[in-house]
Design a protein around this motif. Structure first.
Motif, PDB file in Angstrom:
ATOM      1  N   ALA A 153       0.041   4.703   6.175  1.00 10.14           N
ATOM      2  CA  ALA A 153       0.895   3.516   6.174  1.00 10.14           C
ATOM      3  C   ALA A 153       2.279   3.901   6.654  1.00 10.14           C
ATOM      4  N   VAL A 154       2.996   2.924   7.183  1.00  8.82           N
ATOM      5  CA  VAL A 154       4.379   3.105   7.609  1.00  8.82           C
ATOM      6  C   VAL A 154       5.213   1.961   7.035  1.00  8.82           C
ATOM      7  N   VAL A 155       6.226   2.306   6.266  1.00 11.34           N
ATOM      8  CA  VAL A 155       7.219   1.316   5.840  1.00 11.34           C
ATOM      9  C   VAL A 155       8.323   1.357   6.884  1.00 11.34           C
ATOM     10  N   ALA A 156       8.384   0.336   7.704  1.00 11.92           N
ATOM     11  CA  ALA A 156       9.235   0.354   8.886  1.00 11.92           C
ATOM     12  C   ALA A 156      10.689   0.041   8.550  1.00 11.92           C
ATOM     13  N   GLU A 157      11.556   0.299   9.524  1.00  8.21           N
ATOM     14  CA  GLU A 157      12.991   0.086   9.354  1.00  8.21           C
ATOM     15  C   GLU A 157      13.306  -1.361   8.995  1.00  8.21           C
ATOM     16  N   GLU A 158      12.578  -2.299   9.596  1.00 12.85           N
ATOM     17  CA  GLU A 158      12.841  -3.711   9.323  1.00 12.85           C
ATOM     18  C   GLU A 158      12.677  -4.031   7.845  1.00 12.85           C
ATOM     19  N   GLN A 159      11.579  -3.541   7.221  1.00  8.89           N
ATOM     20  CA  GLN A 159      11.366  -3.817   5.800  1.00  8.89           C
ATOM     21  C   GLN A 159      12.427  -3.140   4.942  1.00  8.89           C
ATOM     22  N   LEU A 160      12.772  -1.886   5.253  1.00  7.09           N
ATOM     23  CA  LEU A 160      13.793  -1.185   4.481  1.00  7.09           C
ATOM     24  C   LEU A 160      15.136  -1.900   4.584  1.00  7.09           C
ATOM     25  N   GLU A 161      15.459  -2.411   5.773  1.00  5.50           N
ATOM     26  CA  GLU A 161      16.729  -3.091   5.984  1.00  5.50           C
ATOM     27  C   GLU A 161      16.765  -4.414   5.248  1.00  5.50           C
ATOM     28  N   ILE A 162      15.669  -5.152   5.279  1.00  6.84           N
ATOM     29  CA  ILE A 162      15.624  -6.462   4.633  1.00  6.84           C
ATOM     30  C   ILE A 162      15.699  -6.318   3.115  1.00  6.84           C
ATOM     31  N   GLU A 163      14.821  -5.492   2.552  1.00 10.80           N
ATOM     32  CA  GLU A 163      14.766  -5.384   1.099  1.00 10.80           C
ATOM     33  C   GLU A 163      15.940  -4.591   0.542  1.00 10.80           C
ATOM     34  N   GLY A 164      16.452  -3.655   1.327  1.00 13.82           N
ATOM     35  CA  GLY A 164      17.684  -2.973   0.972  1.00 13.82           C
ATOM     36  C   GLY A 164      17.633  -2.153  -0.296  1.00 13.82           C
ATOM     37  N   THR A 165      16.454  -1.830  -0.775  1.00 15.12           N
ATOM     38  CA  THR A 165      16.381  -1.079  -2.014  1.00 15.12           C
ATOM     39  C   THR A 165      16.844   0.351  -1.808  1.00 15.12           C
ATOM     40  N   THR A 166      17.532   0.872  -2.801  1.00 21.40           N
ATOM     41  CA  THR A 166      17.970   2.259  -2.784  1.00 21.40           C
ATOM     42  C   THR A 166      17.050   3.139  -3.636  1.00 21.40           C
ATOM     43  N   ASP A 167      15.963   2.564  -4.130  1.00 26.99           N
ATOM     44  CA  ASP A 167      15.030   3.244  -5.028  1.00 26.99           C
ATOM     45  C   ASP A 167      13.702   3.443  -4.311  1.00 26.99           C
ATOM     46  N   ILE A 168      13.314   4.689  -4.052  1.00 25.46           N
ATOM     47  CA  ILE A 168      12.077   4.987  -3.345  1.00 25.46           C
ATOM     48  C   ILE A 168      10.862   4.485  -4.115  1.00 25.46           C
ATOM     49  N   HIS A 169      10.945   4.402  -5.439  1.00 26.27           N
ATOM     50  CA  HIS A 169       9.822   3.859  -6.213  1.00 26.27           C
ATOM     51  C   HIS A 169       9.493   2.433  -5.773  1.00 26.27           C
ATOM     52  N   GLN A 170      10.531   1.616  -5.576  1.00 27.62           N
ATOM     53  CA  GLN A 170      10.312   0.220  -5.197  1.00 27.62           C
ATOM     54  C   GLN A 170       9.769   0.098  -3.779  1.00 27.62           C
ATOM     55  N   VAL A 171      10.202   0.993  -2.890  1.00 24.94           N
ATOM     56  CA  VAL A 171       9.668   1.006  -1.521  1.00 24.94           C
ATOM     57  C   VAL A 171       8.176   1.281  -1.543  1.00 24.94           C
ATOM     58  N   LEU A 172       7.775   2.282  -2.290  1.00 24.29           N
ATOM     59  CA  LEU A 172       6.385   2.742  -2.245  1.00 24.29           C
ATOM     60  C   LEU A 172       5.437   1.858  -3.034  1.00 24.29           C
TER      61      LEU A 172
END
Length: 710
Positions: free
Chosen positions: A48-67
């Motif tokens: 899987a790839v969590v792309a830049e667009e999703q990281l930018e939109i959600e803006g979370t600073t917590d890797i747990h929430q990303v994953l």
């Protein structure tokens, strides 16, 4: 002799003569291990790839929430901020992320990946532009942890033209986050500088203290690249500092129910202070149109001192059992002498050189390479003694370190890999992989402060051949099946004894994919069979037997499950509604009675929830006004192996459902304003009991931000 030859070859690849600029230089991209989402969906292995667009939109600073939006990944929160992640993947459980391979730009990023892999350092998420997750047999290209999966964090790339960005975020508690980068191109040279400045006030209130539970983080990155006609050279420098008022001390269940954001006064002087610096030099060379090499020399240094209360969990356990005196000590109403506050002071060094050749043979895409790696951990940990008097902490004396608090550990490893991605027919793709790991670890403990007298020594050597194979087959234009098997390996670390064997496993997966015009669906079953499942013990993540150092072998175990993901979008008037669903079911159990560990067949393993679900729904307008809701659910999980048969509610966490909301609006072509609400319905549960008591997720948090590109 062989090590010298390998180093000479790799360094020679970085220093080839004849560099010359060209108008159309090769694009340097050695940091990616997968590519974009479309490539992840056709690999002969789950990824899987969590792309830049999703990281930018959600803006979370917590890797747990990303994953949590990726199937097959288990995230156990600890501080609610993601400062010290606990990440597991499939058969690799989550204790301090020590059982998975963590990389930044293709370079191992754990403090000491072989001798001490626990992730007390983790890159600042605000400067990460993508997250790649690789599972199944193809992960044998990377290591050392090859059981569950690989996580590769992609840092901000050097721009292809003069450009920059500034983003500022404020939350309701007065915390501020600033992220800025700027770069330019001049002929064959390009560069970028970047910084992240985080000032958090925290969300917990400390008894009888004017201090906060927040943190200050400074992170700086610089990159310089030269590109020629057939080769490219890139230098990356990184430096960060963190001071966080974090503690290992949690809460009793009764106090958690009254106020999950309370902190006992015993923890008022606890603080983490760390610095991290990294340098790597990467060289790419196109030997021919069909042969390319990538060589990287890297060195990371991490220094930390987590000054904190030791043994606080004993008071939590006693108070949970009804001990009024222990509860009074926690409340500050009962005096107590001899409280130990340890300077958990450690210095880590991780360095190595890796070389890989990519060879295009038409139907065969071959990757051959190796890595020589050394790491170390130096532990020197004085203990300060305090008394609690009338609710205040009064310093008494300092105890200088000996034995386990005064030790030096090392790891040395040589790795090789060979992969062949073979397009057998138009429909059938076969991936063959072989990895070899040769690992030596050691520990020396000292009986005196001056380190003139050795208290004890230990060491361990292991070598493993790790084969794997996987395939994809297009059964129809829209349908694809995949399957694979590989041998998993996890080195024991610097505390291992000579007679201990590393964790090994046989890992299988099989699944099906559907590619529609506006729909992608994937279902993959996985199974891992362990001959000797091993837990890595630390104070932050004690093993199931209570040990806080070394390892604990739980015995034979089986982990099986199902990963499902669905992505689609549809039109609703002028709005586009994208939908992404991810679900994971996992069964993780001891498969045979083990008299040594005391565990029995059917006992559940720690840190593995049975069910996880995430749902991401958007409402996107052509004007750029976009809104998103992200729902995340995670089951309760064991904090010690066998919690399902212990009969104690204190041996497991609680299930949790959290909803986040994001709204973004463009003020102009290059400027966006956004509102984010984390934990919209303010649901807080016991998401961890490690270390030392019940711990909550972050409460409802409103933040606003402005992003400007130039």
């Amino acid at each position: 002799m062989f090590k010298r030859s390998f180093l000479s070859l790799a360094i020679g690849s970085c220093l080839l003569p004849g560099m010359s600029a060209a108008d159309e230089a090769v694009t340097m991209s050695p940091v990616e291990i997968i590519g974009d989402t479309s490539q992840a969906r056709i690999l002969p292995g789950s990824s899987a790839v969590v792309a830049e667009e999703q990281l930018e939109i959600e803006g979370t600073t917590d890797i747990h929430q990303v994953l949590k939006t990726v199937p097959g990944i288990y995230a156990r929160e600890e501080d609610g901020e993601g400062l010290r992640p606990n990440i597991g993947i499939r058969g690799a459980t989550a204790e301090r992320s020590s059982n998975i391979t963590l990389m930044e730009d293709g370079v191992p990023i754990a403090p000491a990946p072989y001798s001490n892999p626990a992730a007390y350092y983790f890159p600042t998420m605000m400067r990460i532009t993508g997250v790649e997750i690789l599972k199944g047999a193809p992960l044998l290209r990377y290591g050392p942890q090859t059981t569950g999966g690989v996580i590769n964090l992609l840092s901000t790339p050097i721009p292809t033209e003069r450009s920059g960005m500034v983003e500022t975020v404020l939350d309701e508690r007065g915390s501020t986050d600033v992220h800025a980068h700027y770069g330019d191109v001049a002929g064959p040279w390009s560069w970028m500088v970047e910084t992240v400045q985080r000032n958090g006030d925290g969300f917990k209130d400390i008894d009888r203290s004017n201090g906060d539970s927040g943190f200050d983080i400074e992170d700086y990155v610089g990159k310089l690249r030269w590109q020629g006609e057939r080769q490219a050279l890139q230098l990356k420098l990184q430096y960060s500092e963190e001071i966080s008022n974090e503690t290992y001390l949690g809460l009793t269940d009764a106090d958690f129910d009254r106020d999950p954001n309370r902190r006992y006064g015993l923890s008022s002087i606890d603080q983490m202070d760390n610095t991290h610096s990294g340098i790597n030099l990467t060289h790419e060379f196109d030997w021919t149109d069909n042969v390319k090499s990538t060589a990287t020399i890297y060195r990371n240094k991490f220094k930390r001192n987590w000054f904190k209360l030791s043994g606080g969990g004993a008071y939590i356990d006693a108070a949970n059992a009804g001990d009024a005196n222990a509860q009074g000590i926690l409340d500050g109403t009962v005096d107590v002498a001899g409280l130990s506050y340890k300077n958990n002071n450690r210095e880590y060094v991780s360095e190595g050189i890796q070389l890989n050749f990519d060879i295009d043979l038409g139907a065969h895409q071959v990757s051959l390479g190796g890595r020589y790696h050394e790491d170390e951990m130096d532990r020197f940990q004085p203990v300060e003694i305090y008394d609690q008097v009338n609710g205040s902490l009064v310093f008494q004396n300092t105890v200088l370190p000996t034995g386990g608090d005064n030790r030096f550990e090392t790891g040395e490893a040589m790795s090789f890999w060979a992969l062949d991605q073979w397009q057998v027919t138009d429909r059938f793709k076969l991936n063959l992989a072989l990895r070899y790991e040769d690992v030596e670890t050691s520990r020396v403990q000292y009986a005196d402060v001056g380190r003139t007298t050795v208290d004890s020594t230990r060491g361990n050597e292991s070598d493993e051949w790790l084969p794997g194979a996987s395939f994809t087959y297009d059964v129809a234009d829209r349908w694809q099946v995949l399957a694979g098997v590989h041998r998993g390996f996890s080195p024991l670390g610097g505390g291992a004894q000579a007679n201990e064997d590393p964790e090994t496993s046989d890992n299988w997966e099989a699944g099906v994919r559907y590619f529609g015009d506006r729909v992608f669906a994937e279902a993959i079953g996985f199974y891992s069979d362990f001959t000797n499942k091993v837990e890595n013990c630390s104070v932050g993540s004690p093993c199931s037997n209570g040990a806080t150092s070394g390892t604990f072998t739980t015995g034979e175990a089986e982990i099986a499950g199902l990963e499902f993901q669905l992505s689609t979008d549809f039109d609703q008037g002028r709005f586009l509604i994208p939908v992404d669903l991810a679900y994971t079911y996992t069964s993780a159990e001891i498969s045979k009675d083990n008299a040594t560990s005391g565990l029995s067949e059917g006992d559940q393993l720690k840190d593995v929830p049975e069910n996880m679900l995430s749902l991401r729904v958007g409402l996107e307008h052509p004007s750029g006004w976009n809104n998103y809701a992200v729902v995340k659910y995670i089951d309760e999980m064991c904090v010690v192996a066998g919690c399902n048969n212990s009969g104690s509610r204190f041996d497991e966490t609680e299930s949790l459902t959290v909803v986040d909301f994001i709204s973004q609006y463009p003020l102009g072509r290059d400027t966006d304003v956004f509102l984010r609400v984390e934990n919209l319905f303010d649901e807080q549960k016991i998401v961890s009991r490690l270390p030392d008591g019940a711990r909550p997720n972050q409460p409802q948090t409103f933040s606003v931000g402005l992003r400007h590109r130039f």
